[in-house]
Motif scaffolding. Structure first.
Motif, PDB file in Angstrom:
ATOM      1  N   ASP A 138      28.883  72.546   6.283  1.00  0.00           N
ATOM      2  CA  ASP A 138      28.231  72.431   4.975  1.00  0.00           C
ATOM      3  C   ASP A 138      26.731  72.656   5.092  1.00  0.00           C
ATOM      4  OD1 ASP A 138      30.544  71.979   3.555  1.00  0.00           O
ATOM      5  OD2 ASP A 138      30.413  69.794   3.750  1.00  0.00           O
ATOM      6  N   LYS A 139      26.106  72.108   6.138  1.00  0.00           N
ATOM      7  CA  LYS A 139      24.675  72.307   6.343  1.00  0.00           C
ATOM      8  C   LYS A 139      24.363  73.771   6.620  1.00  0.00           C
ATOM      9  CE  LYS A 139      23.734  67.685   8.090  1.00  0.00           C
ATOM     10  NZ  LYS A 139      23.294  66.890   9.231  1.00  0.00           N
ATOM     11  N   MET A 140      25.200  74.424   7.423  1.00  0.00           N
ATOM     12  CA  MET A 140      25.000  75.841   7.711  1.00  0.00           C
ATOM     13  C   MET A 140      25.175  76.684   6.460  1.00  0.00           C
ATOM     14  SD  MET A 140      26.833  76.199  11.426  1.00  0.00           S
ATOM     15  CE  MET A 140      27.138  77.918  11.166  1.00  0.00           C
ATOM     16  N   LYS A 141      26.170  76.321   5.628  1.00  0.00           N
ATOM     17  CA  LYS A 141      26.430  77.056   4.392  1.00  0.00           C
ATOM     18  C   LYS A 141      25.250  76.929   3.437  1.00  0.00           C
ATOM     19  CE  LYS A 141      29.574  75.402   1.740  1.00  0.00           C
ATOM     20  NZ  LYS A 141      30.849  74.974   1.155  1.00  0.00           N
ATOM     21  N   VAL A 142      24.704  75.741   3.284  1.00  0.00           N
ATOM     22  CA  VAL A 142      23.561  75.527   2.396  1.00  0.00           C
ATOM     23  C   VAL A 142      22.347  76.274   2.924  1.00  0.00           C
ATOM     24  CG1 VAL A 142      21.944  73.785   1.541  1.00  0.00           C
ATOM     25  CG2 VAL A 142      24.383  73.343   1.468  1.00  0.00           C
ATOM     26  N   GLY A 143      22.125  76.230   4.236  1.00  0.00           N
ATOM     27  CA  GLY A 143      21.006  76.952   4.828  1.00  0.00           C
ATOM     28  C   GLY A 143      21.128  78.452   4.658  1.00  0.00           C
ATOM     29  N   PHE A 144      22.347  78.967   4.827  1.00  0.00           N
ATOM     30  CA  PHE A 144      22.562  80.404   4.651  1.00  0.00           C
ATOM     31  C   PHE A 144      22.306  80.815   3.208  1.00  0.00           C
ATOM     32  CE2 PHE A 144      25.401  83.867   3.404  1.00  0.00           C
ATOM     33  CZ  PHE A 144      24.963  84.851   4.257  1.00  0.00           C
ATOM     34  N   ILE A 145      22.794  80.042   2.254  1.00  0.00           N
ATOM     35  CA  ILE A 145      22.617  80.371   0.840  1.00  0.00           C
ATOM     36  C   ILE A 145      21.139  80.317   0.457  1.00  0.00           C
ATOM     37  CG2 ILE A 145      23.107  79.576  -1.510  1.00  0.00           C
ATOM     38  CD1 ILE A 145      25.884  78.735  -0.457  1.00  0.00           C
ATOM     39  N   MET A 146      20.414  79.305   0.958  1.00  0.00           N
ATOM     40  CA  MET A 146      18.983  79.207   0.652  1.00  0.00           C
ATOM     41  C   MET A 146      18.218  80.370   1.269  1.00  0.00           C
ATOM     42  SD  MET A 146      18.207  75.142   0.950  1.00  0.00           S
ATOM     43  CE  MET A 146      16.461  75.413   0.836  1.00  0.00           C
ATOM     44  N   GLY A 147      18.508  80.702   2.520  1.00  0.00           N
ATOM     45  CA  GLY A 147      17.831  81.812   3.167  1.00  0.00           C
ATOM     46  C   GLY A 147      18.141  83.140   2.503  1.00  0.00           C
ATOM     47  N   PHE A 148      19.398  83.316   2.116  1.00  0.00           N
ATOM     48  CA  PHE A 148      19.809  84.555   1.438  1.00  0.00           C
ATOM     49  C   PHE A 148      19.083  84.704   0.107  1.00  0.00           C
ATOM     50  CE2 PHE A 148      22.691  86.841  -1.427  1.00  0.00           C
ATOM     51  CZ  PHE A 148      22.828  88.029  -0.728  1.00  0.00           C
ATOM     52  N   SER A 149      19.038  83.618  -0.667  1.00  0.00           N
ATOM     53  CA  SER A 149      18.415  83.709  -1.990  1.00  0.00           C
ATOM     54  C   SER A 149      16.908  83.923  -1.881  1.00  0.00           C
ATOM     55  CB  SER A 149      18.735  82.467  -2.820  1.00  0.00           C
ATOM     56  OG  SER A 149      18.231  81.313  -2.189  1.00  0.00           O
TER      57      SER A 149
END
Length: 46
Positions: A19-30
């Motif tokens: 979940d932490k990796m998913k949130v980090g990926f989404i924030m970095g992508f956006s």
């Protein structure tokens, strides 16, 4: 007024590593997409 235990975000629940990796990926992508659109649009207008 006392603060709620657990910070009030997810009371008592721990986020998994995925979940932490998913949130980090989404924030970095956006943030990357917004920065690319800003500088790319500015470069295209020039």
């Amino acid at each position: 007024m006392p603060m709620p235990a657990g910070g009030g975000y997810q009371q008592g629940q721990q986020q998994s590593c995925f979940d932490k990796m998913k949130v980090g990926f989404i924030m970095g992508f956006s943030i990357g997409m917004a920065t690319g659109a800003l500088f790319g649009g500015f470069g295209a207008l020039r």
